[in-house]
Scaffold this motif. Structure first.
Motif, short mmCIF file in Angstrom:
data_model
loop_
_atom_site.label_atom_id
_atom_site.label_comp_id
_atom_site.label_asym_id
_atom_site.label_seq_id
_atom_site.Cartn_x
_atom_site.Cartn_y
_atom_site.Cartn_z
N LYS A 64 0.83 -1.20 0.00
CA LYS A 64 0.00 0.00 0.00
C LYS A 64 0.87 1.26 0.00
O LYS A 64 1.90 1.32 0.68
CB LYS A 64 -0.92 0.03 1.22
CG LYS A 64 -1.93 -1.10 1.29
CD LYS A 64 -2.84 -0.90 2.49
CE LYS A 64 -3.84 -2.04 2.65
NZ LYS A 64 -3.20 -3.28 3.13
N PHE A 65 0.38 2.28 -0.72
CA PHE A 65 1.04 3.58 -0.76
C PHE A 65 0.00 4.66 -0.58
O PHE A 65 -1.09 4.61 -1.17
CB PHE A 65 1.76 3.80 -2.10
CG PHE A 65 2.98 2.94 -2.29
CD1 PHE A 65 4.23 3.44 -2.02
CD2 PHE A 65 2.85 1.63 -2.71
CE1 PHE A 65 5.36 2.64 -2.19
CE2 PHE A 65 3.95 0.82 -2.88
CZ PHE A 65 5.23 1.33 -2.62
N ALA A 66 0.31 5.64 0.24
CA ALA A 66 -0.57 6.80 0.42
C ALA A 66 0.00 7.94 -0.43
O ALA A 66 1.19 8.25 -0.37
CB ALA A 66 -0.63 7.21 1.88
N ILE A 67 -0.85 8.57 -1.23
CA ILE A 67 -0.45 9.66 -2.10
C ILE A 67 -1.10 10.95 -1.61
O ILE A 67 -2.33 11.05 -1.52
CB ILE A 67 -0.86 9.40 -3.56
CG1 ILE A 67 -0.31 8.05 -4.04
CG2 ILE A 67 -0.38 10.54 -4.46
CD1 ILE A 67 1.19 7.96 -4.09
N TYR A 68 -0.26 11.94 -1.29
CA TYR A 68 -0.75 13.25 -0.86
C TYR A 68 0.00 14.29 -1.68
O TYR A 68 1.22 14.38 -1.62
CB TYR A 68 -0.51 13.45 0.64
CG TYR A 68 -1.13 14.72 1.19
CD1 TYR A 68 -2.49 14.79 1.46
CD2 TYR A 68 -0.34 15.84 1.44
CE1 TYR A 68 -3.06 15.94 1.96
CE2 TYR A 68 -0.90 17.00 1.94
CZ TYR A 68 -2.27 17.05 2.21
OH TYR A 68 -2.83 18.20 2.70
N ASP A 69 -0.73 15.06 -2.46
CA ASP A 69 -0.13 15.98 -3.42
C ASP A 69 0.07 17.36 -2.80
O ASP A 69 -0.89 18.06 -2.50
CB ASP A 69 -1.03 16.08 -4.66
CG ASP A 69 -0.36 16.87 -5.78
OD1 ASP A 69 0.86 17.09 -5.71
OD2 ASP A 69 -1.07 17.27 -6.72
N GLU A 104 3.48 20.64 -2.24
CA GLU A 104 4.85 21.04 -2.52
C GLU A 104 5.72 20.80 -1.27
O GLU A 104 5.48 21.38 -0.22
CB GLU A 104 4.90 22.53 -2.91
CG GLU A 104 4.23 22.85 -4.24
CD GLU A 104 4.97 22.22 -5.41
OE1 GLU A 104 6.20 22.09 -5.32
OE2 GLU A 104 4.30 21.86 -6.40
N PHE A 105 6.72 19.93 -1.44
CA PHE A 105 7.61 19.61 -0.32
C PHE A 105 8.90 19.06 -0.90
O PHE A 105 8.87 18.32 -1.89
CB PHE A 105 6.94 18.57 0.60
CG PHE A 105 7.45 18.60 2.01
CD1 PHE A 105 7.18 19.68 2.83
CD2 PHE A 105 8.18 17.54 2.53
CE1 PHE A 105 7.62 19.71 4.14
CE2 PHE A 105 8.63 17.56 3.84
CZ PHE A 105 8.35 18.65 4.65
N PRO A 106 10.06 19.44 -0.34
CA PRO A 106 11.35 19.07 -0.95
C PRO A 106 11.77 17.61 -0.69
O PRO A 106 12.89 17.33 -0.30
CB PRO A 106 12.33 20.04 -0.31
CG PRO A 106 11.75 20.30 1.04
CD PRO A 106 10.25 20.33 0.82
N LEU A 107 10.84 16.68 -0.90
CA LEU A 107 11.12 15.26 -0.75
C LEU A 107 10.42 14.49 -1.86
O LEU A 107 9.32 14.86 -2.29
CB LEU A 107 10.62 14.73 0.60
CG LEU A 107 11.34 15.18 1.87
CD1 LEU A 107 10.58 14.66 3.08
CD2 LEU A 107 12.77 14.70 1.91
N ASP A 108 11.05 13.42 -2.33
CA ASP A 108 10.40 12.57 -3.32
C ASP A 108 9.35 11.66 -2.69
O ASP A 108 8.38 11.26 -3.33
CB ASP A 108 11.43 11.70 -4.05
CG ASP A 108 12.35 12.54 -4.93
OD1 ASP A 108 11.90 13.58 -5.43
OD2 ASP A 108 13.52 12.17 -5.07
N GLY A 109 9.55 11.33 -1.41
CA GLY A 109 8.62 10.46 -0.71
C GLY A 109 9.22 10.00 0.60
O GLY A 109 10.38 10.30 0.91
N LEU A 110 8.44 9.30 1.38
CA LEU A 110 8.86 8.80 2.68
C LEU A 110 8.65 7.29 2.74
O LEU A 110 7.63 6.79 2.25
CB LEU A 110 8.08 9.47 3.82
CG LEU A 110 8.25 10.98 3.97
CD1 LEU A 110 7.24 11.51 4.99
CD2 LEU A 110 9.67 11.32 4.41
N ILE A 111 9.59 6.59 3.34
CA ILE A 111 9.43 5.15 3.59
C ILE A 111 8.83 5.00 4.98
O ILE A 111 9.43 5.44 5.97
CB ILE A 111 10.77 4.41 3.50
CG1 ILE A 111 11.44 4.64 2.14
CG2 ILE A 111 10.57 2.92 3.74
CD1 ILE A 111 12.84 4.05 2.05
N SER A 112 7.67 4.40 5.06
CA SER A 112 7.05 4.22 6.37
C SER A 112 7.59 2.95 7.05
O SER A 112 8.34 2.18 6.45
CB SER A 112 5.52 4.11 6.21
OG SER A 112 5.17 2.83 5.72
#
Length: 227
Positions: free
Chosen positions: A46-51, A53-61
């Protein structure tokens, strides 16, 4: 650790979560066909997508690691997924272990926490968040009085949320004598902290104060630490 690209498929599901400072975050749920994290292959993750502007490509939970131990090596800037053999090496070379508690919300979000001791007298259950940053220590503002501080005498500021600019929190800044785990295996002194109005936890902090190499073992509900 390398993360290989993947194809995401949007589902009809969503998840409502909250940042530590209280903002509600509603995210669409996607499914990844296959995720490869440094050799750990996860199908239908599962992946949560929240759109925003933030200086990250994504977070590993923490969710993929509920049954897989993971080590953060601050000294060598390395993230390692442990095997049974390498985990035993960590155990053999540890300086100490400390308990962790797990909050699991429908296997979508997982948080970890532990008890700490402030100024050798106040025990709090705080969330441990490697994404909080180095040397970040935040506590609910209700503990200002408990620690014998006076809010009006502390430097304070109102900060708007970077996620929801219409929301915000008041931060009070202070220096505390000490912070340690309950068994006092590790501690930091003269720490700069913030007390936050509206913080949804007793406290939240980064993980680097525990040591240089930290293994998160949720399966056995403990941290394995090398100083």
């Amino acid at each position: 650790m390398q993360i290989k690209s993947l194809i995401l498929k949007k589902t009809q599901h969503f998840h409502t979560g909250h940042r530590a400072t209280g903002e509600e975050i509603v995210s669409d749920i996607h499914i990844g066909e296959s995720l490869n994290l440094g050799g750990l292959v996860l199908d239908n993750e599962k992946f949560a997508i929240y759109d925003f502007e933030f200086p990250l490509d994504g977070l590993i939970s923490l969710t993929p690691f509920l049954l897989n131990q993971i080590t953060i090596d601050f000294k060598n800037k390395r993230l390692t997924i442990e095997s049974s053999t390498s985990l035993q090496v960590r155990v053999d070379n540890q300086d100490f272990e400390m308990p962790l508690l797990i909050h699991n919300d429908k296997d979508i979000t997982i948080g970890i926490a532990t008890h700490v001791l402030i100024n050798d007298k106040l025990s709090l259950l705080v969330n441990i968040d490697s994404g909080a940053g180095f040397n970040v220590y935040r506590f609910n503002s209700r503990y200002i009085d408990t620690l014998g501080l006076v809010a009006d005498n502390l430097k304070s500021e109102y900060k708007n949320s970077s996620f929801k600019p219409e929301s915000g929190n008041t931060f009070y800044y202070a220096t505390l004598d000490s912070l340690s785990n309950i068994a006092k295996n590790t501690s930091v002194n003269d720490i700069k902290v913030s007390f936050v109005e509206g913080l949804i936890y007793e406290g939240i902090m980064g993980v680097n104060w525990l040591g240089e190499i930290i293994t998160i073992d949720m399966k056995n509900k403990k941290f394995i630490v090398q100083k």
